[in-house]
Design an enzyme around this catalytic site. Structure first.
Site, PDB file in Angstrom:
ATOM      1  N   VAL A  12       1.029  -1.439   0.086  1.00 47.09           N
ATOM      2  CA  VAL A  12      -0.010  -0.047  -0.081  1.00 47.09           C
ATOM      3  C   VAL A  12       0.728   1.228  -0.069  1.00 47.09           C
ATOM      4  O   VAL A  12       0.654   2.191  -0.857  1.00 47.09           O
ATOM      5  CB  VAL A  12      -0.879   0.011   1.186  1.00 47.09           C
ATOM      6  CG1 VAL A  12      -1.817   1.356   1.264  1.00 47.09           C
ATOM      7  CG2 VAL A  12      -1.820  -1.241   1.159  1.00 47.09           C
ATOM      8  N   LYS A 100      -6.821  -1.191   9.452  1.00 50.34           N
ATOM      9  CA  LYS A 100      -7.961  -1.530   9.842  1.00 50.34           C
ATOM     10  C   LYS A 100      -7.863  -2.182  11.488  1.00 50.34           C
ATOM     11  O   LYS A 100      -8.728  -2.046  12.171  1.00 50.34           O
ATOM     12  CB  LYS A 100      -8.850  -2.555   9.201  1.00 50.34           C
ATOM     13  CG  LYS A 100      -8.250  -3.778   8.674  1.00 50.34           C
ATOM     14  CD  LYS A 100      -7.711  -3.756   7.170  1.00 50.34           C
ATOM     15  CE  LYS A 100      -6.824  -4.571   7.049  1.00 50.34           C
ATOM     16  NZ  LYS A 100      -6.882  -4.892   5.386  1.00 50.34           N
ATOM     17  N   GLU A 124     -10.303   6.051   5.380  1.00 54.45           N
ATOM     18  CA  GLU A 124     -11.166   5.471   3.970  1.00 54.45           C
ATOM     19  C   GLU A 124     -10.846   4.029   3.532  1.00 54.45           C
ATOM     20  O   GLU A 124     -11.474   3.124   3.257  1.00 54.45           O
ATOM     21  CB  GLU A 124     -11.041   6.445   2.787  1.00 54.45           C
ATOM     22  CG  GLU A 124     -11.827   6.225   1.756  1.00 54.45           C
ATOM     23  CD  GLU A 124     -13.670   6.033   2.310  1.00 54.45           C
ATOM     24  OE1 GLU A 124     -14.149   7.162   2.650  1.00 54.45           O
ATOM     25  OE2 GLU A 124     -14.064   4.850   2.056  1.00 54.45           O
ATOM     26  N   ILE A 131     -12.972   1.040  -2.465  1.00 57.02           N
ATOM     27  CA  ILE A 131     -14.277   1.399  -2.445  1.00 57.02           C
ATOM     28  C   ILE A 131     -14.594   2.435  -1.448  1.00 57.02           C
ATOM     29  O   ILE A 131     -14.146   2.515  -0.362  1.00 57.02           O
ATOM     30  CB  ILE A 131     -15.211   0.114  -1.886  1.00 57.02           C
ATOM     31  CG1 ILE A 131     -14.983  -0.921  -2.671  1.00 57.02           C
ATOM     32  CG2 ILE A 131     -16.534   0.509  -2.140  1.00 57.02           C
ATOM     33  CD1 ILE A 131     -15.683  -2.383  -2.158  1.00 57.02           C
ATOM     34  N   LYS A 200     -12.901  -5.178   9.931  1.00 56.71           N
ATOM     35  CA  LYS A 200     -13.953  -4.123   9.109  1.00 56.71           C
ATOM     36  C   LYS A 200     -15.368  -3.782   9.496  1.00 56.71           C
ATOM     37  O   LYS A 200     -15.892  -2.713   9.414  1.00 56.71           O
ATOM     38  CB  LYS A 200     -13.793  -4.587   7.803  1.00 56.71           C
ATOM     39  CG  LYS A 200     -12.136  -4.488   6.950  1.00 56.71           C
ATOM     40  CD  LYS A 200     -12.004  -5.264   5.712  1.00 56.71           C
ATOM     41  CE  LYS A 200     -10.459  -5.007   5.082  1.00 56.71           C
ATOM     42  NZ  LYS A 200     -10.597  -6.111   4.066  1.00 56.71           N
TER      43      LYS A 200
HETATM   44  P1  NDP Z   1       3.109  -4.933   3.735  1.00 54.13           P
HETATM   45  O1  NDP Z   1       3.604  -5.738   4.628  1.00 54.13           O
HETATM   46  O2  NDP Z   1       3.248  -4.828   2.145  1.00 54.13           O
HETATM   47  O3  NDP Z   1       3.924  -3.222   3.878  1.00 54.13           O
HETATM   48  C1  NDP Z   1       4.257  -2.882   5.365  1.00 54.13           C
HETATM   49  C2  NDP Z   1       5.657  -2.345   5.125  1.00 54.13           C
HETATM   50  O4  NDP Z   1       5.842  -1.803   6.484  1.00 54.13           O
HETATM   51  C3  NDP Z   1       6.645  -3.366   4.759  1.00 54.13           C
HETATM   52  O5  NDP Z   1       7.355  -2.541   3.822  1.00 54.13           O
HETATM   53  C4  NDP Z   1       7.269  -3.430   6.039  1.00 54.13           C
HETATM   54  O6  NDP Z   1       8.701  -3.789   6.006  1.00 54.13           O
HETATM   55  C5  NDP Z   1       7.224  -2.138   6.582  1.00 54.13           C
HETATM   56  N1  NDP Z   1       7.489  -2.309   8.366  1.00 54.13           N
HETATM   57  C6  NDP Z   1       7.391  -3.114   8.987  1.00 54.13           C
HETATM   58  N2  NDP Z   1       7.637  -2.790  10.017  1.00 54.13           N
HETATM   59  C7  NDP Z   1       8.077  -1.534  10.192  1.00 54.13           C
HETATM   60  C8  NDP Z   1       8.700  -0.407  10.958  1.00 54.13           C
HETATM   61  N3  NDP Z   1       8.797  -0.658  12.390  1.00 54.13           N
HETATM   62  N4  NDP Z   1       9.047   0.698  10.606  1.00 54.13           N
HETATM   63  C9  NDP Z   1       8.927   0.964   9.339  1.00 54.13           C
HETATM   64  N5  NDP Z   1       8.472   0.209   8.367  1.00 54.13           N
HETATM   65  C10 NDP Z   1       7.963  -1.190   8.807  1.00 54.13           C
HETATM   66  O7  NDP Z   1       1.775  -4.606   3.967  1.00 54.13           O
HETATM   67  P2  NDP Z   1       0.529  -3.661   3.209  1.00 54.13           P
HETATM   68  O8  NDP Z   1       1.157  -2.655   2.278  1.00 54.13           O
HETATM   69  O9  NDP Z   1      -0.013  -5.090   2.443  1.00 54.13           O
HETATM   70  O10 NDP Z   1      -0.682  -3.287   4.165  1.00 54.13           O
HETATM   71  C11 NDP Z   1      -0.375  -2.141   5.015  1.00 54.13           C
HETATM   72  C12 NDP Z   1      -1.535  -1.922   5.750  1.00 54.13           C
HETATM   73  O11 NDP Z   1      -2.661  -1.545   4.856  1.00 54.13           O
HETATM   74  C13 NDP Z   1      -2.062  -2.994   6.674  1.00 54.13           C
HETATM   75  O12 NDP Z   1      -2.746  -2.669   7.822  1.00 54.13           O
HETATM   76  C14 NDP Z   1      -3.252  -3.730   5.948  1.00 54.13           C
HETATM   77  O13 NDP Z   1      -4.224  -4.663   6.577  1.00 54.13           O
HETATM   78  C15 NDP Z   1      -3.908  -2.548   5.195  1.00 54.13           C
HETATM   79  N6  NDP Z   1      -4.240  -2.995   3.779  1.00 54.13           N
HETATM   80  C16 NDP Z   1      -3.800  -3.531   3.023  1.00 54.13           C
HETATM   81  C17 NDP Z   1      -4.335  -3.864   1.867  1.00 54.13           C
HETATM   82  C18 NDP Z   1      -3.715  -4.728   0.662  1.00 54.13           C
HETATM   83  O14 NDP Z   1      -4.338  -4.850  -0.581  1.00 54.13           O
HETATM   84  N7  NDP Z   1      -2.758  -5.127   0.805  1.00 54.13           N
HETATM   85  C19 NDP Z   1      -5.591  -3.130   1.433  1.00 54.13           C
HETATM   86  C20 NDP Z   1      -6.260  -2.449   2.559  1.00 54.13           C
HETATM   87  C21 NDP Z   1      -5.532  -2.185   3.684  1.00 54.13           C
HETATM   88  P3  NDP Z   1       9.119  -5.526   6.010  1.00 54.13           P
HETATM   89  O15 NDP Z   1       8.221  -6.111   4.907  1.00 54.13           O
HETATM   90  O16 NDP Z   1      10.498  -5.561   5.716  1.00 54.13           O
HETATM   91  O17 NDP Z   1       8.798  -6.105   7.279  1.00 54.13           O
HETATM   92  N1  HSE Z   2      -6.258  -8.564   3.324  1.00 60.66           N
HETATM   93  C1  HSE Z   2      -7.200  -7.755   2.949  1.00 60.66           C
HETATM   94  C2  HSE Z   2      -8.217  -8.315   1.940  1.00 60.66           C
HETATM   95  C3  HSE Z   2      -6.519  -6.629   2.187  1.00 60.66           C
HETATM   96  O1  HSE Z   2      -7.980  -9.021   1.313  1.00 60.66           O
HETATM   97  O2  HSE Z   2      -9.234  -7.939   2.111  1.00 60.66           O
HETATM   98  C4  HSE Z   2      -7.555  -5.535   2.108  1.00 60.66           C
HETATM   99  O3  HSE Z   2      -8.060  -4.727   3.467  1.00 60.66           O
END
Ligand code: NDP
Ligand code: HSE
Length: 404
Positions: A12, A100, A124, A131, A200
């Protein structure tokens, strides 16, 4: 100019950087000023990234920089993300998030802190990925008493169910695809076991019904027990199996919220929601039913929602956009004990045993034949307790609510 810092450069966070910088001039017009991506915080190094010069490792750099107006938290979880969010708000910075878990567990407290500091806490993207649902629910539907919200709230499980049914993939292969596409949570059991959908529905219920509902107050069941036999039987009854989150406001004001697989009639628009798509149906006393549909997960759809919040904050700099609700408590939520529905039942039993346990039930047949088991839909609505009593002594293999 408004300065933004992104925490967490994963699926994200990297999408947010891409959208913010890729659409710079149209965003500048919509935000009434330039939005600059000043910092990105991540534990890893990204030397080949076009944003390599903006990476920092120490959150204090962001916290102590008075130029930073908006912090985008896309780390996830309720550990370090909670600490950074509290510190950002306390430092007078608005926070936008897709997290979330954090909103569902600490949303009340973080909203209060934002209120005290006169800044925004917007989320959001935390429900339904791309959405628009939080803003429509809190603003466009504000005139309504909301009676019920239900929907497909998890893209990963909907993707898995679709791929298993349509492409005949195994559960593990379908999950691996969802992970590769960036849909799944870091620990995918959060998707598969229903916890993500639970978080959610808690957020939606808080906005719709005005009190914090905590995940532990919401009975939650995932898709692990759903088999292809259930899918076949459901199809023979003109239904699809979907994992739904649901929150109903009872007459006594309590909220009955839960997450479970359901049999959904083919005629219900939810039955046609496939792959990573989500759909959320809201019933208001004035509007009736309204449904929101789109991509529920993934890098750019989710970034779309995050960046829209960033633009909203930037456009209204100095004016707090408030999203708030009352604290939770034991009296805010009730279980599903009193919720009657029809049920789908598959049991290791001859048809006569099912018929006599559930008089008036509709027996189901599948193409392959049932072997040593039978399946049916109950004839009349029953509570879970009534159903369990009726089925006592039978070896049930699957029991799923019907959404009528
Ligand atoms: P990711 O695991 O892809 O990204 C999280 C990032 O944060 C990674 O690069 C991770 O590094 C880094 N990170 C972890 N710990 C730390 C720290 N202490 N300081 C700085 N950076 C750190 O997760 P997503 O992007 O998929 O999801 C992020 C959030 O968004 C979550 O809450 C998820 O539930 C939510 N979300 C995700 C969606 C999706 O489609 N993926 C959709 C909607 C919401 P490393 O990988 O090295 O640990
Ligand atoms: N893991 C979540 C899903 C990401 O599959 O719906 C979006 O919140």
């Amino acid at each position: 100019m408004v300065n933004v810092a992104i925490l967490g450069f994963g699926t994200v966070g990297s999408g947010v950087a891409e959208v913010l910088t890729g659409h710079e001039s149209s965003i500048e017009r919509k935000a009434d000023g330039l939005i600059r991506l000043k910092y990105i915080l991540d534990v890893r190094d990204f030397p080949d990234s076009p944003f390599a010069d903006r990476f920092v490792k120490d959150f204090a750099v962001i916290e102590n920089d008075p130029e930073v107006d908006i912090v985008v938290e896309t780390i996830g979880g309720a550990g370090v993300a909670l600490d950074f969010t509290r510190r950002a708000l306390a430092a007078g910075k608005s926070v936008v998030t897709s997290n979330k878990e954090l909103v569902a567990t600490h949303g009340y407290e973080l909203n209060q802190l934002a209120r005290e500091k006169g800044v925004c806490y917007l989320f959001e993207a935390s429900v339904g990925g791309g959405i628009p649902i939080i803003r429509p629910l809190s603003q466009c539907l504000a005139a309504n008493e909301i009676l019920e919200i239900y929907g497909i709230l998890n893209g990963t499980t909907n993707y898995i169910l679709t791929r298993m049914i349509r492409a005949g993939l195994s559960f593990d292969a379908a999950l691996a695809e969802a992970q590769e596409k960036g849909y799944a949570e870091r620990d995918p059991s959060a998707d598969v076991d229903g916890h993500d959908a639970c978080r959610k529905i808690c957020i939606l219920a808080a906005i719709a019904f005005g009190r914090h509902i905590y995940p532990e107050q919401v009975p939650t069941q995932g898709i692990a027990g759903v088999t292809l036999a259930d899918v076949d039987y459901a199809e023979s009854a003109g239904k699809k199996i979907k994992l739904l989150g649901r929150a109903i406001r009872r007459e006594d004001g309590k909220v009955c919220a839960y997450v479970a697989p359901h049999l959904v009639d083919q005629a219900n628009p939810l039955a046609g929601v496939e792959d990573v798509f989500n759909a959320i149906s809201v019933r208001g006393d004035a509007i009736g039913d309204v449904m929101f549909y789109g991509r529920g997960a993934g890098k750019l759809p989710t970034a779309s929602a995050v960046v829209a919040d960033v633009i909203d904050v930037a456009r209204n700099m100095g004016h707090r956009k408030a999203l708030s609700w009352e604290p939770g408590g034991e009296d805010a939520a009730c279980g599903t004990d009193a919720l009657a529905s029809r049920w789908y039942v598959r049991a290791k039993a001859p048809v006569d045993a099912l018929r006599s346990a559930l008089p008036g039930c509709k027996l189901l047949a599948r193409r392959e034949g049932g072997g040593d088991e039978s399946a049916c839909l109950t004839g009349s609505p029953l509570t879970q307790g009534e159903l369990e009593q009726a089925l006592a002594g039978l070896e049930c293999r699957s029991v799923i609510r019907v959404l009528d």
